[in-house]
Design a protein around this motif. Structure first.
Motif, PDB file in Angstrom:
ATOM      1  N   SER A 127      11.744  -2.966 -35.621  1.00 11.89           N
ATOM      2  CA  SER A 127      11.308  -2.561 -36.962  1.00 11.89           C
ATOM      3  C   SER A 127      10.612  -1.203 -36.926  1.00 11.89           C
ATOM      4  O   SER A 127      10.850  -0.346 -37.794  1.00 11.89           O
ATOM      5  CB  SER A 127      10.353  -3.610 -37.552  1.00 11.89           C
ATOM      6  OG  SER A 127      10.996  -4.846 -37.715  1.00 11.89           O
ATOM      7  N   ILE A 128       9.749  -0.994 -35.933  1.00 11.17           N
ATOM      8  CA  ILE A 128       9.053   0.293 -35.814  1.00 11.17           C
ATOM      9  C   ILE A 128      10.061   1.421 -35.590  1.00 11.17           C
ATOM     10  O   ILE A 128       9.928   2.512 -36.153  1.00 11.17           O
ATOM     11  CB  ILE A 128       8.024   0.240 -34.669  1.00 11.17           C
ATOM     12  CG1 ILE A 128       6.892  -0.728 -35.044  1.00 11.17           C
ATOM     13  CG2 ILE A 128       7.453   1.627 -34.381  1.00 11.17           C
ATOM     14  CD1 ILE A 128       5.912  -0.991 -33.912  1.00 11.17           C
ATOM     15  N   CYS A 129      11.086   1.141 -34.784  1.00  5.11           N
ATOM     16  CA  CYS A 129      12.146   2.141 -34.571  1.00  5.11           C
ATOM     17  C   CYS A 129      12.842   2.473 -35.884  1.00  5.11           C
ATOM     18  O   CYS A 129      13.134   3.641 -36.175  1.00  5.11           O
ATOM     19  CB  CYS A 129      13.158   1.631 -33.552  1.00  5.11           C
ATOM     20  SG  CYS A 129      12.517   1.462 -31.873  1.00  5.11           S
ATOM     21  N   PHE A 130      13.087   1.449 -36.710  1.00  3.00           N
ATOM     22  CA  PHE A 130      13.743   1.678 -38.002  1.00  3.00           C
ATOM     23  C   PHE A 130      12.851   2.494 -38.932  1.00  3.00           C
ATOM     24  O   PHE A 130      13.355   3.320 -39.706  1.00  3.00           O
ATOM     25  CB  PHE A 130      14.114   0.335 -38.648  1.00  3.00           C
ATOM     26  CG  PHE A 130      15.463  -0.172 -38.255  1.00  3.00           C
ATOM     27  CD1 PHE A 130      15.731  -0.526 -36.942  1.00  3.00           C
ATOM     28  CD2 PHE A 130      16.485  -0.286 -39.177  1.00  3.00           C
ATOM     29  CE1 PHE A 130      16.983  -0.985 -36.564  1.00  3.00           C
ATOM     30  CE2 PHE A 130      17.741  -0.731 -38.818  1.00  3.00           C
ATOM     31  CZ  PHE A 130      17.989  -1.095 -37.500  1.00  3.00           C
ATOM     32  N   VAL A 131      11.540   2.260 -38.869  1.00  2.00           N
ATOM     33  CA  VAL A 131      10.607   3.047 -39.692  1.00  2.00           C
ATOM     34  C   VAL A 131      10.649   4.515 -39.282  1.00  2.00           C
ATOM     35  O   VAL A 131      10.672   5.419 -40.129  1.00  2.00           O
ATOM     36  CB  VAL A 131       9.170   2.485 -39.569  1.00  2.00           C
ATOM     37  CG1 VAL A 131       8.165   3.435 -40.226  1.00  2.00           C
ATOM     38  CG2 VAL A 131       9.078   1.106 -40.198  1.00  2.00           C
ATOM     39  N   VAL A 132      10.683   4.771 -37.967  1.00  2.00           N
ATOM     40  CA  VAL A 132      10.760   6.150 -37.471  1.00  2.00           C
ATOM     41  C   VAL A 132      12.078   6.791 -37.898  1.00  2.00           C
ATOM     42  O   VAL A 132      12.116   7.939 -38.368  1.00  2.00           O
ATOM     43  CB  VAL A 132      10.621   6.186 -35.935  1.00  2.00           C
ATOM     44  CG1 VAL A 132      10.867   7.595 -35.408  1.00  2.00           C
ATOM     45  CG2 VAL A 132       9.229   5.709 -35.519  1.00  2.00           C
ATOM     46  N   PHE A 133      13.187   6.045 -37.773  1.00  2.00           N
ATOM     47  CA  PHE A 133      14.492   6.571 -38.202  1.00  2.00           C
ATOM     48  C   PHE A 133      14.496   6.855 -39.701  1.00  2.00           C
ATOM     49  O   PHE A 133      15.114   7.821 -40.162  1.00  2.00           O
ATOM     50  CB  PHE A 133      15.603   5.569 -37.864  1.00  2.00           C
ATOM     51  CG  PHE A 133      15.829   5.366 -36.395  1.00  2.00           C
ATOM     52  CD1 PHE A 133      15.506   6.361 -35.478  1.00  2.00           C
ATOM     53  CD2 PHE A 133      16.346   4.177 -35.921  1.00  2.00           C
ATOM     54  CE1 PHE A 133      15.699   6.178 -34.122  1.00  2.00           C
ATOM     55  CE2 PHE A 133      16.554   3.980 -34.562  1.00  2.00           C
ATOM     56  CZ  PHE A 133      16.229   4.978 -33.665  1.00  2.00           C
ATOM     57  N   PHE A 134      13.795   6.002 -40.459  1.00  2.00           N
ATOM     58  CA  PHE A 134      13.696   6.184 -41.911  1.00  2.00           C
ATOM     59  C   PHE A 134      13.066   7.531 -42.248  1.00  2.00           C
ATOM     60  O   PHE A 134      13.590   8.298 -43.070  1.00  2.00           O
ATOM     61  CB  PHE A 134      12.867   5.040 -42.503  1.00  2.00           C
ATOM     62  CG  PHE A 134      12.368   5.288 -43.894  1.00  2.00           C
ATOM     63  CD1 PHE A 134      13.220   5.230 -44.985  1.00  2.00           C
ATOM     64  CD2 PHE A 134      11.026   5.573 -44.119  1.00  2.00           C
ATOM     65  CE1 PHE A 134      12.750   5.471 -46.271  1.00  2.00           C
ATOM     66  CE2 PHE A 134      10.547   5.805 -45.400  1.00  2.00           C
ATOM     67  CZ  PHE A 134      11.420   5.749 -46.479  1.00  2.00           C
ATOM     68  N   VAL A 135      11.960   7.847 -41.601  1.00  2.00           N
ATOM     69  CA  VAL A 135      11.280   9.123 -41.859  1.00  2.00           C
ATOM     70  C   VAL A 135      12.120  10.290 -41.363  1.00  2.00           C
ATOM     71  O   VAL A 135      12.281  11.314 -42.050  1.00  2.00           O
ATOM     72  CB  VAL A 135       9.882   9.143 -41.209  1.00  2.00           C
ATOM     73  CG1 VAL A 135       9.207  10.492 -41.444  1.00  2.00           C
ATOM     74  CG2 VAL A 135       9.013   8.025 -41.764  1.00  2.00           C
ATOM     75  N   GLU A 136      12.691  10.149 -40.169  1.00  2.00           N
ATOM     76  CA  GLU A 136      13.448  11.247 -39.582  1.00  2.00           C
ATOM     77  C   GLU A 136      14.777  11.492 -40.300  1.00  2.00           C
ATOM     78  O   GLU A 136      15.351  12.580 -40.158  1.00  2.00           O
ATOM     79  CB  GLU A 136      13.686  10.985 -38.098  1.00  2.00           C
ATOM     80  CG  GLU A 136      12.407  11.066 -37.274  1.00  2.00           C
ATOM     81  CD  GLU A 136      12.648  11.027 -35.792  1.00  2.00           C
ATOM     82  OE1 GLU A 136      13.817  10.801 -35.388  1.00  2.00           O
ATOM     83  OE2 GLU A 136      11.689  11.225 -35.023  1.00  2.00           O
ATOM     84  N   SER A 137      15.245  10.523 -41.063  1.00  2.00           N
ATOM     85  CA  SER A 137      16.456  10.747 -41.868  1.00  2.00           C
ATOM     86  C   SER A 137      16.223  11.860 -42.876  1.00  2.00           C
ATOM     87  O   SER A 137      17.121  12.652 -43.172  1.00  2.00           O
ATOM     88  CB  SER A 137      16.862   9.458 -42.599  1.00  2.00           C
ATOM     89  OG  SER A 137      17.237   8.455 -41.687  1.00  2.00           O
ATOM     90  N   GLU A 138      14.997  11.936 -43.415  1.00  2.00           N
ATOM     91  CA  GLU A 138      14.675  13.037 -44.325  1.00  2.00           C
ATOM     92  C   GLU A 138      14.682  14.367 -43.581  1.00  2.00           C
ATOM     93  O   GLU A 138      15.067  15.389 -44.141  1.00  2.00           O
ATOM     94  CB  GLU A 138      13.319  12.812 -44.990  1.00  2.00           C
ATOM     95  CG  GLU A 138      12.964  13.902 -45.995  1.00  2.00           C
ATOM     96  CD  GLU A 138      11.678  13.648 -46.737  1.00  2.00           C
ATOM     97  OE1 GLU A 138      10.731  14.428 -46.553  1.00  2.00           O
ATOM     98  OE2 GLU A 138      11.624  12.656 -47.497  1.00  2.00           O
ATOM     99  N   SER A 139      14.287  14.335 -42.316  1.00  2.00           N
ATOM    100  CA  SER A 139      14.319  15.559 -41.504  1.00  2.00           C
ATOM    101  C   SER A 139      15.746  16.079 -41.379  1.00  2.00           C
ATOM    102  O   SER A 139      15.986  17.290 -41.462  1.00  2.00           O
ATOM    103  CB  SER A 139      13.767  15.283 -40.097  1.00  2.00           C
ATOM    104  OG  SER A 139      12.533  14.610 -40.154  1.00  2.00           O
ATOM    105  N   VAL A 140      16.679  15.164 -41.182  1.00  2.43           N
ATOM    106  CA  VAL A 140      18.096  15.538 -41.090  1.00  2.43           C
ATOM    107  C   VAL A 140      18.555  16.195 -42.391  1.00  2.43           C
ATOM    108  O   VAL A 140      19.242  17.224 -42.381  1.00  2.43           O
ATOM    109  CB  VAL A 140      18.961  14.298 -40.779  1.00  2.43           C
ATOM    110  CG1 VAL A 140      20.451  14.650 -40.830  1.00  2.43           C
ATOM    111  CG2 VAL A 140      18.609  13.730 -39.410  1.00  2.43           C
ATOM    112  N   ILE A 141      18.145  15.623 -43.518  1.00  6.58           N
ATOM    113  CA  ILE A 141      18.530  16.159 -44.826  1.00  6.58           C
ATOM    114  C   ILE A 141      17.961  17.562 -45.029  1.00  6.58           C
ATOM    115  O   ILE A 141      18.665  18.489 -45.444  1.00  6.58           O
ATOM    116  CB  ILE A 141      18.060  15.218 -45.948  1.00  6.58           C
ATOM    117  CG1 ILE A 141      18.797  13.879 -45.866  1.00  6.58           C
ATOM    118  CG2 ILE A 141      18.290  15.858 -47.323  1.00  6.58           C
ATOM    119  CD1 ILE A 141      18.251  12.820 -46.814  1.00  6.58           C
TER     120      ILE A 141
END
Length: 344
Positions: free
Chosen positions: A49-63
């Motif tokens: 779950s913590i990994c998914f939270v980090v991926f969630f935030v970093e997805s905006e970085s990709v955008i």
């Protein structure tokens, strides 16, 4: 002084809402029993779950990185885009209606020599797509009205309608600003005239010239996105993935308690509808109302473990995000623009 007072108000407001939330959630509850229930969880699901939270935030970085490159900002580092995202989520988490996120991001982007008009349009598109996914989800659920989902939403359906209405208004207004630059220009000059008449500013011609130059750059970027619909489409796809990464955390929490009856689909949709309902409410991170909606919607799913499930779910999806974002915001403060300032 004004900024200082506003910061103090936000901190006091956040603490007050947090205290009321704690009181509302734990008042009259057996804390020992809650802790005993949480101890039974499989923490391997929490790590994922913590990994998914980090991926969630970093997805905006990709955008952000993707759009920066598309508008010619080739000097931007992806590592800085990651910091922009964490800064944005930190200030969004602690300010009512997430109003502090974008101004903080623009501040750090400006330190990276990104013009305010470019940063504004890009972040506006990020916000539009971010909220558009919620609108599509909410409207889709309330139009199709799947029985399995509506059964659980029945106690909070009014909040869902309110959330969709507020998000539709916000998305519509922002689309007007991005894809109708002339209207945006009229609104800004109208506001400038009001400030001049109220004597908040004195050099009207000076600010009109600065605003005119900024709007020229703003218009160029807005036209670029109008003519490159493929870019916006790609951003929407990434945002859909981003949103459901966070919704998936609730199902991982459900599995951590040993439950298997419900699949990820229905739980992700229900968690998504909570986000639809609270996203535009003037509460930092939807604090207070998110907890109450979770308890009402998921009570038949988590049964007697609903309160412990809510604590773990919110702890992972919101408070973990808040703590990580706070740490990376400090990193951003210490690194972005620091080397240039030292050289000067």
């Amino acid at each position: 002084m004004t900024i200082s007072k506003k910061s103090i108000f936000n901190i006091v407001f956040l603490i007050a809402v947090f205290a009321l939330t704690l009181y509302g959630v734990f008042h009259g509850q057996d804390l020992g029993q809650i802790v005993a229930c949480i101890r039974q969880c499989d923490i391997r699901y929490w790590i994922v779950s913590i990994c998914f939270v980090v991926f969630f935030v970093e997805s905006e970085s990709v955008i952000i990185y993707y759009m920066m490159k598309r508008v010619g900002q080739d000097h931007i580092k992806f590592s800085h885009c990651i910091l922009y995202s964490f800064v944005g989520f930190f200030f969004s988490c602690i300010t009512p209606s997430a109003t502090g996120g974008q101004p903080a991001q623009i501040y750090y982007m400006k330190k990276d020599k990104i013009s305010i008009p470019i940063a504004t349009v890009i972040l506006m598109i990020v916000t539009i797509t971010y909220k558009l996914v919620l609108v599509l989800l909410g409207v889709g659920v309330l139009v199709v009205r799947p029985e399995a989902v509506m059964h659980y939403l029945a106690p909070v359906i009014g909040w869902c309608y309110l959330g969709i209405l507020l998000n539709c208004f916000c998305v519509g207004f922002m689309l007007l600003l991005v894809f109708h630059p002339t209207m945006a220009k009229r609104i800004l000059f109208f506001g400038l005239n009001i400030l001049f008449k109220m004597k908040f500013i004195k050099r009207k011609e000076y600010y009109e010239e600065k605003l005119r130059k900024s709007m020229e750059q703003y218009s160029e970027v807005a036209v670029f996105f109008q003519e490159n619909s493929r870019v916006v489409f790609n951003v929407i796809i990434i945002t859909i993935v981003q949103r459901f990464l966070l919704f998936f955390v609730t199902w991982l929490v459900y599995r951590s308690f040993g439950f298997k009856e419900h699949g990820p689909g229905i739980i992700m949709v229900l968690q998504g509808m909570i986000s639809v309902a609270v996203d535009m409410l003037p509460l930092p991170g939807g604090m207070g109302i998110s907890e109450q909606l979770f308890l009402q919607i998921f009570a038949p799913i988590f049964n007697s473990f609903c309160l412990p499930g809510m604590i773990v779910s919110r702890g992972l999806s919101y408070y973990t995000e808040l703590i990580l974002s706070a740490i990376l915001t400090i990193v951003a403060q210490l690194t972005i623009g620091r080397r240039k300032d030292c050289k000067k």
